[in-house]
Design an enzyme around this catalytic site. Structure first.
Site, PDB file in Angstrom:
ATOM      1  N   HIS A  16      46.694  44.360  67.761  1.00  0.00           N
ATOM      2  CA  HIS A  16      48.094  43.936  67.798  1.00  0.00           C
ATOM      3  C   HIS A  16      48.246  42.732  66.868  1.00  0.00           C
ATOM      4  O   HIS A  16      47.603  41.698  67.078  1.00  0.00           O
ATOM      5  CB  HIS A  16      48.444  43.574  69.252  1.00  0.00           C
ATOM      6  CG  HIS A  16      49.842  43.098  69.469  1.00  0.00           C
ATOM      7  ND1 HIS A  16      50.864  43.948  69.841  1.00  0.00           N
ATOM      8  CD2 HIS A  16      50.401  41.861  69.394  1.00  0.00           C
ATOM      9  CE1 HIS A  16      51.985  43.248  69.991  1.00  0.00           C
ATOM     10  NE2 HIS A  16      51.735  41.974  69.717  1.00  0.00           N
TER      11      HIS A  16
ATOM     12  N   MET B 245      55.120  36.467  62.216  1.00  0.00           N
ATOM     13  CA  MET B 245      56.210  35.527  62.554  1.00  0.00           C
ATOM     14  C   MET B 245      56.691  34.818  61.298  1.00  0.00           C
ATOM     15  O   MET B 245      55.878  34.388  60.470  1.00  0.00           O
ATOM     16  CB  MET B 245      55.710  34.489  63.551  1.00  0.00           C
ATOM     17  CG  MET B 245      55.090  35.074  64.805  1.00  0.00           C
ATOM     18  SD  MET B 245      54.664  33.768  65.985  1.00  0.00           S
ATOM     19  CE  MET B 245      53.724  34.714  67.200  1.00  0.00           C
TER      20      MET B 245
ATOM     21  N   HIS C 232      53.738  43.593  65.245  1.00  0.00           N
ATOM     22  CA  HIS C 232      54.848  43.087  66.056  1.00  0.00           C
ATOM     23  C   HIS C 232      55.646  42.165  65.135  1.00  0.00           C
ATOM     24  O   HIS C 232      55.236  41.039  64.865  1.00  0.00           O
ATOM     25  CB  HIS C 232      54.253  42.354  67.273  1.00  0.00           C
ATOM     26  CG  HIS C 232      55.262  41.707  68.150  1.00  0.00           C
ATOM     27  ND1 HIS C 232      54.912  40.949  69.260  1.00  0.00           N
ATOM     28  CD2 HIS C 232      56.624  41.686  68.111  1.00  0.00           C
ATOM     29  CE1 HIS C 232      56.008  40.495  69.846  1.00  0.00           C
ATOM     30  NE2 HIS C 232      57.051  40.926  69.172  1.00  0.00           N
TER      31      HIS C 232
ATOM     32  N   MET D 199      58.189  39.733  64.210  1.00  0.00           N
ATOM     33  CA  MET D 199      59.104  38.704  64.708  1.00  0.00           C
ATOM     34  C   MET D 199      59.757  38.064  63.490  1.00  0.00           C
ATOM     35  O   MET D 199      59.419  36.964  63.057  1.00  0.00           O
ATOM     36  CB  MET D 199      58.334  37.689  65.566  1.00  0.00           C
ATOM     37  CG  MET D 199      57.976  38.249  66.938  1.00  0.00           C
ATOM     38  SD  MET D 199      56.669  37.339  67.778  1.00  0.00           S
ATOM     39  CE  MET D 199      55.241  38.258  67.203  1.00  0.00           C
TER      40      MET D 199
ATOM     41  N   MET E 248      58.519  41.797  76.387  1.00  0.00           N
ATOM     42  CA  MET E 248      57.901  40.473  76.243  1.00  0.00           C
ATOM     43  C   MET E 248      57.856  39.789  77.611  1.00  0.00           C
ATOM     44  O   MET E 248      58.871  39.684  78.295  1.00  0.00           O
ATOM     45  CB  MET E 248      58.719  39.589  75.289  1.00  0.00           C
ATOM     46  CG  MET E 248      58.647  39.958  73.827  1.00  0.00           C
ATOM     47  SD  MET E 248      56.979  40.078  73.127  1.00  0.00           S
ATOM     48  CE  MET E 248      56.339  38.417  73.371  1.00  0.00           C
TER      49      MET E 248
ATOM     50  N   ASP F 266      53.556  42.248  76.731  1.00  0.00           N
ATOM     51  CA  ASP F 266      52.942  41.279  75.816  1.00  0.00           C
ATOM     52  C   ASP F 266      53.277  39.846  76.219  1.00  0.00           C
ATOM     53  O   ASP F 266      54.451  39.474  76.256  1.00  0.00           O
ATOM     54  CB  ASP F 266      53.488  41.572  74.402  1.00  0.00           C
ATOM     55  CG  ASP F 266      52.908  40.678  73.321  1.00  0.00           C
ATOM     56  OD1 ASP F 266      51.937  39.952  73.584  1.00  0.00           O
ATOM     57  OD2 ASP F 266      53.436  40.734  72.182  1.00  0.00           O
TER      58      ASP F 266
END
Ligand code: DX5
Ligand code: ZN
Length: 222
Positions: A34, A38, A67, A69, A138, A176
């Site tokens: 994962h 960001m 993921h 973000m 989340m 997560d």
């Protein structure tokens, strides 16, 4: 119950030996990597981009989930797909046209998932649920590893589970943030099938292999 999957959150790994640390987790039974991307805008923190995804791609055959973000995920989807991500996870809160974004991901031959922040209700994705391979709940506010699990996320998993069962959809539930042996059983009982874990595996005093075994045991004695 089908086997619970563990997705190793690389943010908590030792970046001086990233490849070896990820391989250790995969060998010990994590089935995915994962990767938290960001941008310092959608969340206050900045991590890494496609270059690191590409490097991780070269050190494992396990599926990689990114993921994202980012405030503008659409701009970067092609780059992360090209870097070797298998699953692209985008935030509900960052997509003004979520349906189009999901189509874009599928158009590149990748799996698509949608992520919900703690304050975003499950109902907000009801209309795209049939179009995603997974939903990520989340259980902390996104931005940093090592935060405390938010209890309210267990109810959200259960709500999502009920919606998926009722509509007979094929969509995995992932969770997560702050996941460890103390809460794995509870979230699995509520319906989570994929557990993202960072600090609880990569920074465990007993070592990665033991930590993954303990997490799995807790998840499967649900
Ligand atoms: C937080 C990230 C998580 C984080 C989880 O924004 O999305 O993936 O790395 O880390 P732990 O398991 O340490 O809470
Ligand atoms: Zn994450």
């Amino acid at each position: 119950m089908s086997k619970v999957e563990i997705s190793a959150s690389v943010l908590a790994a030792d970046f001086t030996r990233l490849g070896a640390h990820i391989q250790e987790a995969i060998t010990a039974g994590a089935s995915r990597a994962h990767l938290d991307v960001m941008d310092g805008r959608f969340v206050p923190n900045i991590t890494f981009g496609p270059l690191v995804v590409e490097a991780v791609r070269r050190c494992t055959r396990a599926p990689i989930e990114t993921h994202l973000m980012l405030i503008e995920p659409d701009r970067y989807i092609p780059e992360f797909a090209k870097a070797g991500a298998d699953v692209l996870l985008v935030h509900r809160e960052a997509c003004s046209n979520l349906h189009d974004t999901l189509q874009r991901i599928h158009g590149l031959g990748k799996k698509a998932g949608v992520v919900l922040n703690p304050a975003t209700p499950v109902a907000s994705i009801a209309d795209v649920l049939s179009e995603v391979e997974q939903v990520l709940i989340m259980s902390v506010n996104p931005g940093f590893g090592g935060q405390t699990f938010m209890e309210s996320s267990t109810d959200k998993v259960a709500q999502l589970r009920a919606m998926i069962v009722e509509r007979q959809l094929d969509c995995a539930i992932e969770i997560d943030g702050g996941i460890g042996p103390a809460n794995a059983g509870k979230v699995v009982r509520a319906g989570a099938q994929v557990l993202v874990a960072g600090v609880s595996i990569f920074q465990a005093p007993e070592g990665v292999a033991q930590a993954i075994a303990r997490l799995r045991q807790s998840a499967e004695t649900a």
